[in-house]
Motif scaffolding. Structure first.
Motif, PDB file in Angstrom:
ATOM      1  N   LYS A  68      37.198  -8.583  -5.243  1.00 12.03           N
ATOM      2  CA  LYS A  68      37.232  -8.060  -3.876  1.00 12.03           C
ATOM      3  C   LYS A  68      35.968  -8.562  -3.198  1.00 12.03           C
ATOM      4  O   LYS A  68      34.885  -8.471  -3.739  1.00 12.03           O
ATOM      5  N   ASN A 107      35.457   2.669  -5.049  1.00  5.59           N
ATOM      6  CA  ASN A 107      36.880   2.804  -4.719  1.00  5.59           C
ATOM      7  C   ASN A 107      37.753   2.077  -5.731  1.00  5.59           C
ATOM      8  O   ASN A 107      38.802   2.578  -6.124  1.00  5.59           O
ATOM      9  N   ALA A 108      37.339   0.876  -6.152  1.00  7.60           N
ATOM     10  CA  ALA A 108      38.116   0.101  -7.126  1.00  7.60           C
ATOM     11  C   ALA A 108      38.172   0.813  -8.470  1.00  7.60           C
ATOM     12  O   ALA A 108      39.215   0.847  -9.126  1.00  7.60           O
ATOM     13  N   LYS A 162      37.854   4.135  -8.926  1.00  9.11           N
ATOM     14  CA  LYS A 162      38.720   5.305  -8.736  1.00  9.11           C
ATOM     15  C   LYS A 162      40.185   4.887  -8.796  1.00  9.11           C
ATOM     16  O   LYS A 162      41.002   5.541  -9.433  1.00  9.11           O
ATOM     17  N   GLU A 163      40.513   3.798  -8.104  1.00  2.77           N
ATOM     18  CA  GLU A 163      41.887   3.283  -8.069  1.00  2.77           C
ATOM     19  C   GLU A 163      42.352   2.906  -9.472  1.00  2.77           C
ATOM     20  O   GLU A 163      43.463   3.219  -9.877  1.00  2.77           O
ATOM     21  N   GLN A 164      41.470   2.257 -10.232  1.00  2.00           N
ATOM     22  CA  GLN A 164      41.800   1.849 -11.602  1.00  2.00           C
ATOM     23  C   GLN A 164      42.035   3.075 -12.491  1.00  2.00           C
ATOM     24  O   GLN A 164      42.978   3.112 -13.272  1.00  2.00           O
ATOM     25  N   THR A 208      42.942   6.102 -11.482  1.00  3.17           N
ATOM     26  CA  THR A 208      44.163   6.761 -11.021  1.00  3.17           C
ATOM     27  C   THR A 208      45.385   6.058 -11.587  1.00  3.17           C
ATOM     28  O   THR A 208      46.311   6.712 -12.068  1.00  3.17           O
ATOM     29  N   ASN A 209      45.382   4.717 -11.544  1.00  5.18           N
ATOM     30  CA  ASN A 209      46.529   3.945 -12.041  1.00  5.18           C
ATOM     31  C   ASN A 209      46.686   4.057 -13.548  1.00  5.18           C
ATOM     32  O   ASN A 209      47.795   4.080 -14.062  1.00  5.18           O
TER      33      ASN A 209
END
Length: 171
Positions: free
Chosen positions: A145, A160-161, A163-165, A167-168
């Motif tokens: 990114k 954010n990346a 957190k996203e990782q 969550t996924n």
């Protein structure tokens, strides 16, 4: 024509450059004198500081002058940018890759290694990592990114990346 001597090992080895291009290396001989090895593999011997000064216009016996000159240039030129993104040193051959939206540059005029200006986060095998002016080839090999203009913004994108990782991977 500006010829500089960059010290590699104090009082022993120097890189001789002309207008930023490497001409060769200079080595202090045991005893007296110097040996200059050019990029073209030719070898010259200098027995006195005067003969060295005559050939290159520099005096390696007073290295403080050369070092001061180089530092002054860095301070004067200050902050460097490529297409609005920060870089750590004087950029050469600035370009903008329109398809990938990347500000690209090289570190010397003739270099074939390309770097991307700005801050990035790169997803290696062990997760997301911060990067400042990474090589273009690194960004071609891994998900990333960026470019990002500041460290603070990069940290937010990294958080954010992650957190996203997380969550996924938890679903």
């Amino acid at each position: 024509m500006t010829i500089n001597a960059k010290t590699l090992v104090k009082d022993r080895f120097w890189i001789i450059e002309e207008n930023g291009q490497k001409l060769g290396t200079l080595q202090k001989k045991e005893g007296n004198g110097w040996i200059f090895l050019s990029k073209g593999d030719s070898k010259e011997t200098f027995n006195t500081p005067e003969s060295l000064r005559e050939r290159f216009g520099i005096d390696v016996t007073t290295t403080e002058e050369v070092v001061t000159e180089v530092k002054t240039e860095e301070v004067i030129e200050g902050n460097f940018e490529v297409h609005g993104y920060p870089v750590s040193q004087q950029p050469y051959n600035p370009m903008f890759d329109v398809q990938k939206q990347l500000p690209i540059y090289s570190k010397t005029p003739k270099s074939k290694s390309l770097f991307c200006a700005g801050y990035y986060i790169i997803c290696f095998e062990k997760g997301w990592r911060k990067a400042y002016c990474p090589k273009l080839i690194t960004l071609q090999r891994y998900p990333f990114k960026g470019p990002i203009r500041s460290k603070i913004e990069m940290q937010q994108v990294l958080n954010n990346a992650i957190k996203e990782q997380n969550t996924n991977s938890s679903h």
